[in-house]
Design an enzyme around this catalytic site. Structure first.
Site, PDB file in Angstrom:
ATOM      1  N   PRO A  94      -1.285  15.806 -16.306  1.00 24.04           N
ATOM      2  CA  PRO A  94      -2.624  16.068 -16.163  1.00 24.04           C
ATOM      3  C   PRO A  94      -4.129  15.644 -16.337  1.00 24.04           C
ATOM      4  O   PRO A  94      -5.310  15.770 -15.979  1.00 24.04           O
ATOM      5  CB  PRO A  94      -2.133  16.978 -15.924  1.00 24.04           C
ATOM      6  CG  PRO A  94      -1.256  17.449 -16.416  1.00 24.04           C
ATOM      7  CD  PRO A  94      -0.672  16.395 -16.590  1.00 24.04           C
ATOM      8  N   GLU A 113       5.168  21.116 -21.661  1.00 30.08           N
ATOM      9  CA  GLU A 113       4.290  21.470 -22.235  1.00 30.08           C
ATOM     10  C   GLU A 113       3.069  19.956 -22.821  1.00 30.08           C
ATOM     11  O   GLU A 113       1.913  20.211 -23.364  1.00 30.08           O
ATOM     12  CB  GLU A 113       4.181  21.899 -23.196  1.00 30.08           C
ATOM     13  CG  GLU A 113       4.662  23.381 -22.478  1.00 30.08           C
ATOM     14  CD  GLU A 113       3.918  24.289 -21.551  1.00 30.08           C
ATOM     15  OE1 GLU A 113       2.314  24.155 -21.333  1.00 30.08           O
ATOM     16  OE2 GLU A 113       4.975  24.406 -20.405  1.00 30.08           O
ATOM     17  N   ARG A 163       1.506  -3.921  -5.641  1.00 28.81           N
ATOM     18  CA  ARG A 163       0.611  -4.237  -4.341  1.00 28.81           C
ATOM     19  C   ARG A 163      -0.722  -5.070  -3.963  1.00 28.81           C
ATOM     20  O   ARG A 163      -0.727  -5.470  -3.634  1.00 28.81           O
ATOM     21  CB  ARG A 163       0.517  -3.219  -3.235  1.00 28.81           C
ATOM     22  CG  ARG A 163      -0.581  -1.927  -3.406  1.00 28.81           C
ATOM     23  CD  ARG A 163      -0.352  -1.269  -3.065  1.00 28.81           C
ATOM     24  NE  ARG A 163      -0.723  -0.920  -1.055  1.00 28.81           N
ATOM     25  CZ  ARG A 163      -1.015  -1.853  -0.458  1.00 28.81           C
ATOM     26  NH1 ARG A 163      -3.224  -1.535  -1.183  1.00 28.81           N
ATOM     27  NH2 ARG A 163      -1.817  -1.860   0.201  1.00 28.81           N
ATOM     28  N   ASP A 179      -8.171  -2.533   2.234  1.00 25.65           N
ATOM     29  CA  ASP A 179      -7.164  -1.505   2.241  1.00 25.65           C
ATOM     30  C   ASP A 179      -8.799  -0.322   2.191  1.00 25.65           C
ATOM     31  O   ASP A 179      -9.556  -0.476   1.889  1.00 25.65           O
ATOM     32  CB  ASP A 179      -5.887  -0.884   1.411  1.00 25.65           C
ATOM     33  CG  ASP A 179      -4.837  -1.234   2.020  1.00 25.65           C
ATOM     34  OD1 ASP A 179      -4.623  -1.498   3.589  1.00 25.65           O
ATOM     35  OD2 ASP A 179      -4.334  -2.024   0.953  1.00 25.65           O
TER      36      ASP A 179
END
Length: 254
Positions: free
Chosen positions: A88, A115, A153, A168
């Site tokens: 993150p 962690e 993709r 897209d």
């Protein structure tokens, strides 16, 4: 293109990698994907991949030695690899980053847990840290799947229609904004009809409608994207003629 996934839960990937687009890409020889169980590279009899953090604190931290050994093994499969840590704290995955990663020969995806990973491993082995959003998962495995799908993709020959990825949402074909609304049969559903222009056969009119609809949708749903949209002077003129005002817009070439 080759992908090596480092994880303590290799079974997590069995079903997703065996279905849909990714399965076809593997069968067609367009990509090679191998999972590596980080526990196999642990050196103690209990196959420990984590330990308590120095200095105290909550949770556990992934040990550097098994991670480093797994990376070295994965590098031996391809040679010129880019090591990506799913965390993150990383750079947010978007279409531009997916396009960048699609140009690599080999990606080694490290699925963090607990962690996080020992900082010395990150400093010595990780080339790029990637996050899929401002939220926390129990591990990097779901994030690795998202990254895999978004990159694979884009590879030549993977999608049945070569223009699909180019046009897209968020792609260069969409000018960095959202895609226009889509319709298919039947012509009337729940009392709502398909816009007449899409049935007209007038390709120029259809393209104008799609462009205007895409810009309107971007303004309505993701206004923060508008400033980065790459619009030509002719497109800006078309927007003004249709009463669409942009607070700020990028202007490309003629």
């Amino acid at each position: 293109m080759r992908f090596d996934i480092l994880t303590i839960f290799p079974d997590f990937f069995v079903s997703p990698l065996g279905a849909g687009m990714i399965r076809r890409a593997v069968q067609d020889g367009l990509v090679v994907i191998q999972t590596h169980n980080i526990r196999d590279y642990a050196t103690d009899k209990h196959a420990m991949t984590d330990d308590r953090p120095f200095g105290g604190g909550e949770g556990m931290v992934m040990k550097p030695e098994p991670l480093a050994a797994a990376v070295e093994q994965a590098r031996g499969n391809g040679g010129d690899a880019r090591v990506v840590l799913l965390t993150p704290q990383g750079r947010t995955l978007n279409q531009r980053l997916a396009e960048e990663l699609a140009g690599e020969k080999q990606l080694i995806l490290v699925c963090g847990r607990y962690e996080g990973v020992d900082e010395r491993f990150r400093a010595a082995y990780v080339d790029l840290e990637v996050s899929i959003g401002d939220y926390v998962l129990t591990g990097g495995e779901p994030a690795a799947l998202v990254l895999l799908d978004s990159v694979i993709r884009l590879l030549p020959g993977v999608l049945g229609c070569g223009d699909s990825a180019e046009n897209d949402t968020f792609s260069r074909g969409s000018r960095g904004g959202l895609k226009y609304p889509q319709y298919t049969r039947p012509r009337i559903f729940a009392g709502r009809e398909v816009p007449d222009v899409l049935l007209s056969g007038d390709h120029a009119a259809i393209e104008r409608w799609r462009f205007l609809a895409a810009v309107r949708r971007t303004i309505s749903r993701r206004p923060e994207l508008v400033a980065a949209m790459e619009l030509t002077p002719a497109e800006l003129k078309l927007l003004r003629e249709n009463g669409i005002s942009l607070p700020s817009a990028g202007v490309g070439g003629d």
